[in-house]
Design a protein around this motif. Structure first.
Motif, PDB file in Angstrom:
ATOM      1  N   ASP A  10     -12.756  -2.336 -10.286  1.00 21.24           N
ATOM      2  CA  ASP A  10     -12.075  -1.655 -11.332  1.00 21.24           C
ATOM      3  C   ASP A  10     -11.450  -0.351 -11.158  1.00 21.24           C
ATOM      4  O   ASP A  10     -10.352   0.019 -11.892  1.00 21.24           O
ATOM      5  CB  ASP A  10     -13.208  -1.443 -12.513  1.00 21.24           C
ATOM      6  N   GLY A  11     -12.005   0.440 -10.386  1.00 19.38           N
ATOM      7  CA  GLY A  11     -11.299   1.599  -9.943  1.00 19.38           C
ATOM      8  C   GLY A  11     -10.160   1.066  -9.101  1.00 19.38           C
ATOM      9  O   GLY A  11      -9.043   1.962  -9.406  1.00 19.38           O
ATOM     10  N   ALA A  12      -9.985   0.147  -8.264  1.00 23.21           N
ATOM     11  CA  ALA A  12      -8.772   0.013  -7.664  1.00 23.21           C
ATOM     12  C   ALA A  12      -7.819  -0.709  -8.636  1.00 23.21           C
ATOM     13  O   ALA A  12      -6.360  -0.198  -8.337  1.00 23.21           O
ATOM     14  CB  ALA A  12      -9.237  -1.210  -6.483  1.00 23.21           C
ATOM     15  N   ASP A  13      -8.107  -1.562  -9.457  1.00 22.28           N
ATOM     16  CA  ASP A  13      -7.125  -1.828 -10.617  1.00 22.28           C
ATOM     17  C   ASP A  13      -6.639  -0.595 -11.112  1.00 22.28           C
ATOM     18  O   ASP A  13      -5.359  -0.672 -11.568  1.00 22.28           O
ATOM     19  CB  ASP A  13      -7.799  -2.807 -11.694  1.00 22.28           C
ATOM     20  N   ALA A  14      -7.490   0.274 -11.656  1.00 19.83           N
ATOM     21  CA  ALA A  14      -6.925   1.351 -12.325  1.00 19.83           C
ATOM     22  C   ALA A  14      -5.934   2.300 -11.522  1.00 19.83           C
ATOM     23  O   ALA A  14      -4.989   2.535 -12.012  1.00 19.83           O
ATOM     24  CB  ALA A  14      -8.074   2.285 -13.063  1.00 19.83           C
ATOM     25  N   ALA A  34     -10.533   3.648  -3.562  1.00 20.68           N
ATOM     26  CA  ALA A  34     -11.135   2.531  -4.220  1.00 20.68           C
ATOM     27  C   ALA A  34     -11.388   1.191  -3.583  1.00 20.68           C
ATOM     28  O   ALA A  34     -12.084   0.323  -3.742  1.00 20.68           O
ATOM     29  CB  ALA A  34     -10.769   2.426  -5.659  1.00 20.68           C
ATOM     30  N   THR A  35     -10.192   1.050  -2.832  1.00 22.33           N
ATOM     31  CA  THR A  35     -10.070  -0.262  -2.194  1.00 22.33           C
ATOM     32  C   THR A  35     -10.912  -0.338  -1.193  1.00 22.33           C
ATOM     33  O   THR A  35     -11.617  -1.677  -0.622  1.00 22.33           O
ATOM     34  CB  THR A  35      -8.574  -0.628  -1.703  1.00 22.33           C
ATOM     35  N   LYS A  46     -14.091 -11.755   5.502  1.00 24.61           N
ATOM     36  CA  LYS A  46     -12.568 -12.100   5.604  1.00 24.61           C
ATOM     37  C   LYS A  46     -11.959 -11.081   4.474  1.00 24.61           C
ATOM     38  O   LYS A  46     -11.040 -10.601   4.458  1.00 24.61           O
ATOM     39  CB  LYS A  46     -12.208 -13.519   5.237  1.00 24.61           C
ATOM     40  N   VAL A  47     -12.761 -11.053   3.396  1.00 26.43           N
ATOM     41  CA  VAL A  47     -12.229 -10.443   2.155  1.00 26.43           C
ATOM     42  C   VAL A  47     -12.597  -8.868   2.710  1.00 26.43           C
ATOM     43  O   VAL A  47     -11.675  -8.149   2.104  1.00 26.43           O
ATOM     44  CB  VAL A  47     -13.329 -10.832   0.813  1.00 26.43           C
ATOM     45  N   THR A  48     -13.394  -8.612   3.177  1.00 25.16           N
ATOM     46  CA  THR A  48     -13.900  -7.190   3.540  1.00 25.16           C
ATOM     47  C   THR A  48     -12.566  -6.585   4.396  1.00 25.16           C
ATOM     48  O   THR A  48     -11.992  -5.708   4.314  1.00 25.16           O
ATOM     49  CB  THR A  48     -14.955  -7.080   4.451  1.00 25.16           C
ATOM     50  N   ALA A  49     -12.198  -7.537   5.527  1.00 21.65           N
ATOM     51  CA  ALA A  49     -11.196  -7.272   6.487  1.00 21.65           C
ATOM     52  C   ALA A  49      -9.835  -6.900   5.727  1.00 21.65           C
ATOM     53  O   ALA A  49      -9.130  -6.020   6.158  1.00 21.65           O
ATOM     54  CB  ALA A  49     -11.038  -8.232   7.574  1.00 21.65           C
ATOM     55  N   GLN A  50      -9.451  -8.063   4.735  1.00 19.93           N
ATOM     56  CA  GLN A  50      -8.252  -7.893   4.076  1.00 19.93           C
ATOM     57  C   GLN A  50      -8.275  -6.708   3.182  1.00 19.93           C
ATOM     58  O   GLN A  50      -7.124  -5.783   3.054  1.00 19.93           O
ATOM     59  CB  GLN A  50      -8.144  -9.049   3.137  1.00 19.93           C
ATOM     60  N   LYS A  51      -9.265  -6.190   2.458  1.00 16.70           N
ATOM     61  CA  LYS A  51      -9.379  -5.059   1.800  1.00 16.70           C
ATOM     62  C   LYS A  51      -9.164  -3.802   2.506  1.00 16.70           C
ATOM     63  O   LYS A  51      -8.604  -2.952   1.988  1.00 16.70           O
ATOM     64  CB  LYS A  51     -10.619  -5.078   0.876  1.00 16.70           C
ATOM     65  N   LEU A  52      -9.665  -3.734   3.737  1.00 14.21           N
ATOM     66  CA  LEU A  52      -9.730  -2.616   4.423  1.00 14.21           C
ATOM     67  C   LEU A  52      -8.211  -2.541   5.019  1.00 14.21           C
ATOM     68  O   LEU A  52      -7.887  -1.460   5.012  1.00 14.21           O
ATOM     69  CB  LEU A  52     -10.648  -2.673   5.871  1.00 14.21           C
ATOM     70  N   ALA A  53      -7.746  -3.750   5.399  1.00 15.73           N
ATOM     71  CA  ALA A  53      -6.218  -3.503   5.860  1.00 15.73           C
ATOM     72  C   ALA A  53      -5.294  -3.031   4.853  1.00 15.73           C
ATOM     73  O   ALA A  53      -4.498  -2.283   4.803  1.00 15.73           O
ATOM     74  CB  ALA A  53      -5.800  -5.100   6.175  1.00 15.73           C
TER      75      ALA A  53
END
Length: 170
Positions: A10-14, A34-35, A46-53
């Motif tokens: 939610d923080g990343a969306d805001a 936030a991301t 895989k989701v973790t790696a993408q969000k960190l990227a």
């Protein structure tokens, strides 16, 4: 507010909405934090790696938007390293701390945190009946730079103690 409640998505969306309205370095820094928080809360690697990227890309955007203000980019990378360190992912925290130290080489905290992340990746190997410690390159240098950046600051005594411990391991 979302970040303080561990509602990172939610923080990343805001923060993304803020970036859409006003694409400035501080907003990209907040978005990155936030991301990264959302990334470490994931269970899918895989989701973790993408969000960190994505978080790293946001730090790059912060730096590109305000190339004369290195503080935003340094803070962005340092925050990313801290989030990874707090998760216990010291190996992956090294690169963000290195980037933060390159952007702001006078930040004693960043150097100290880099030294800590490198220390956390010390490995061992058995040679006969002796245990040998494999200290990552740059570990002692990071602690020394923390001392040099602020010799009377709060990180200097801890960095000196860490250097003493490394000397004992060597």
């Amino acid at each position: 507010a979302h970040d303080s409640l561990n509602q990172y998505n939610d923080g990343a969306d805001a923060d993304q909405q803020a970036v859409n309205l006003d694409p400035t370095a501080p907003f990209y820094t907040h978005l990155s934090t936030a991301t990264a928080g959302a990334a470490v809360a994931q269970t899918d690697p895989k989701v973790t790696a993408q969000k960190l990227a994505d978080a790293g890309a946001d730090c790059d955007k912060a730096a590109a938007l305000d190339p004369t203000n290195s503080a935003a980019a340094a803070t962005c990378w340092k925050n990313l390293g801290i989030i990874l360190s707090n998760k216990g992912d010291l190996k992956d925290a090294i690169t963000p701390f290195q980037k933060a130290s390159q952007v702001n080489p006078k930040d004693a905290q960043t150097w100290f945190l880099l030294g800590g992340a490198l220390t956390g990746t010390i490995d061992t190997k058995q040679e006969g009946d002796k245990v040998m410690y494999i200290i990552p390159p740059g570990t002692a240098d990071a602690y020394q730079k923390a001392i040099d950046a602020d010799p009377n600051g709060p990180y200097a005594p801890q960095a000196k103690a860490a250097l003493d411990n490394l000397a004992q391991l060597s």
